[in-house]
Scaffold this active site. Structure first.
Site, mmCIF file in Angstrom:
data_model
loop_
_atom_site.group_PDB
_atom_site.id
_atom_site.type_symbol
_atom_site.label_atom_id
_atom_site.label_comp_id
_atom_site.label_asym_id
_atom_site.label_seq_id
_atom_site.Cartn_x
_atom_site.Cartn_y
_atom_site.Cartn_z
ATOM 1 N N TYR A 239 4.388 -44.574 16.164
ATOM 2 C CA TYR A 239 3.389 -43.829 16.934
ATOM 3 C C TYR A 239 2.085 -43.838 16.158
ATOM 4 O O TYR A 239 2.022 -44.235 14.993
ATOM 5 C CB TYR A 239 3.863 -42.400 17.206
ATOM 6 C CG TYR A 239 3.741 -41.441 16.037
ATOM 7 C CD1 TYR A 239 2.657 -40.574 15.914
ATOM 8 C CD2 TYR A 239 4.714 -41.399 15.043
ATOM 9 C CE1 TYR A 239 2.546 -39.698 14.851
ATOM 10 C CE2 TYR A 239 4.622 -40.522 13.977
ATOM 11 C CZ TYR A 239 3.527 -39.664 13.880
ATOM 12 O OH TYR A 239 3.418 -38.792 12.817
ATOM 13 N N CYS A 240 1.027 -43.411 16.817
ATOM 14 C CA CYS A 240 -0.286 -43.326 16.178
ATOM 15 C C CYS A 240 -1.020 -42.157 16.807
ATOM 16 O O CYS A 240 -0.412 -41.129 17.073
ATOM 17 C CB CYS A 240 -1.042 -44.651 16.319
ATOM 18 S SG CYS A 240 -1.192 -45.234 18.025
ATOM 19 N N GLY A 241 -2.306 -42.296 17.059
ATOM 20 C CA GLY A 241 -3.041 -41.224 17.696
ATOM 21 C C GLY A 241 -2.903 -41.236 19.205
ATOM 22 O O GLY A 241 -2.608 -40.216 19.829
ATOM 23 N N TRP A 267 0.594 -39.045 18.861
ATOM 24 C CA TRP A 267 0.206 -37.724 18.380
ATOM 25 C C TRP A 267 -0.542 -36.925 19.443
ATOM 26 O O TRP A 267 -0.371 -35.709 19.560
ATOM 27 C CB TRP A 267 -0.668 -37.881 17.134
ATOM 28 C CG TRP A 267 -1.042 -36.588 16.474
ATOM 29 C CD1 TRP A 267 -2.269 -36.008 16.430
ATOM 30 C CD2 TRP A 267 -0.168 -35.719 15.740
ATOM 31 N NE1 TRP A 267 -2.230 -34.830 15.724
ATOM 32 C CE2 TRP A 267 -0.951 -34.628 15.282
ATOM 33 C CE3 TRP A 267 1.192 -35.755 15.429
ATOM 34 C CZ2 TRP A 267 -0.413 -33.585 14.534
ATOM 35 C CZ3 TRP A 267 1.724 -34.708 14.675
ATOM 36 C CH2 TRP A 267 0.932 -33.644 14.240
#
Length: 292
Positions: A239-241, A267
């Protein structure tokens, strides 16, 4: 080109040039897509495309073509609607079972997101042009200003062709497997004085930018070293932003023959529920019990 495989995720500029010039035995050339994303500076990347692009390349607008409509809990980059995506693929001339090459003029994560979306949609033989347009120009590949008209492809979207994580899945994976956070170290660490910052407890930091060197995907030996702690056979997710940078993690691991799942909401979706745990600092933090 070779049949699609877990390792077959990128193509070099020289390989693409050979295919497009007819120097190989491939009877049907790939569909080439240039993906542009606005970055807030007021410059429309379509203008750069219009000044010269890989011959035959269609322009893809990142937000309009590859991202769905956000909701209160979806995060910044939800998946596109299946019907909309299928229509666009056909307009770009993508046939069912055909080959697609995606690239950008800048951030390779944008191309990785396009690669991931198309593979998730069932376009199994989708490649990223390694190094993007800069590599094509360095190779000496020609540019063209002619804009191809809408085509009549036969692509059939089969959503779920790559694994996807929900928030609950991501929480469980942080406990039972490997959940990789592809954001910058600063975003991963967060600030204990600010709510909504930090990372999912149990997630490990491997910035997506580390997958590349000079805009090109790192070689297998470097990537294995980068992900050595996460290649023990347990499930891997990323995952990331907002679901973009993490696709570079999926791409990099796919080049090693390792399938990683993506949490598209990332996120920005995780923090929409205040009941979900978060932690700050440079350590993964206590691994939470399996998410409800």
């Amino acid at each position: 080109m070779c049949p699609a495989s877990a390792r077959n995720v990128i193509i070099s500029a020289s390989e693409l040039g050979a295919v497009l010039s007819g120097s190989t035995s491939i009877s049907t050339p790939p569909v080439v897509l240039e993906v542009g994303r606005k970055n807030g500076d007021g410059v429309d990347p379509r203008h750069s495309y219009a000044t010269g692009h890989i011959p035959g390349a269609h322009y893809v607008e990142f937000e309009a073509d590859l991202v769905g409509t956000p909701t209160g809990s979806s995060g910044q980059g939800p998946l596109p609607e299946v019907g909309d995506l299928q229509g666009r693929l056909r307009d770009w001339g993508v046939d069912d079972g055909g080959t697609v090459v995606v690239h950008t003029r800048g951030n390779p994560a944008v191309a990785a997101r396009a690669w991931w979306i198309l593979r998730w949609a069932g376009v199994a033989d989708t490649r990223c042009l390694d190094g993007g347009l800069a590599a094509w120009q360095a190779f000496g590949g020609p540019l063209d200003t002619a804009v191809p008209p809408p085509a009549a492809g036969t692509a059939v979207v089969r959503p779920g062709s790559l694994p996807v994580l929900t928030a609950e899945d991501a929480g469980r994976l942080a406990t039972a497997g490997h959940l990789v956070d592809a954001r910058s170290p600063e975003a991963y660490a967060g600030d204990p004085r600010r709510t909504g910052t930090g990372h999912i407890p149990g997630a490990y930091s491997v910035p997506g930018s580390d997958n590349f060197s000079g805009g090109r995907l790192r070689g297998a030996a470097e990537l294995r070293a980068l992900y050595a702690d996460h290649l023990d056979g347990r499930a891997v997710g990323a995952y990331c932003g907002g679901g973009v940078s993490a696709t570079t993690t999926v791409l990099a691991l796919a080049s090693l023959g390792v399938e990683a799942a993506l949490y598209p909401g990332s996120w920005s979706a995780w923090i929409t529920d205040p009941a979900r745990p978060t932690t700050t600092g440079t350590d993964p933090g206590a691994r939470p019990p399996a998410a409800r």
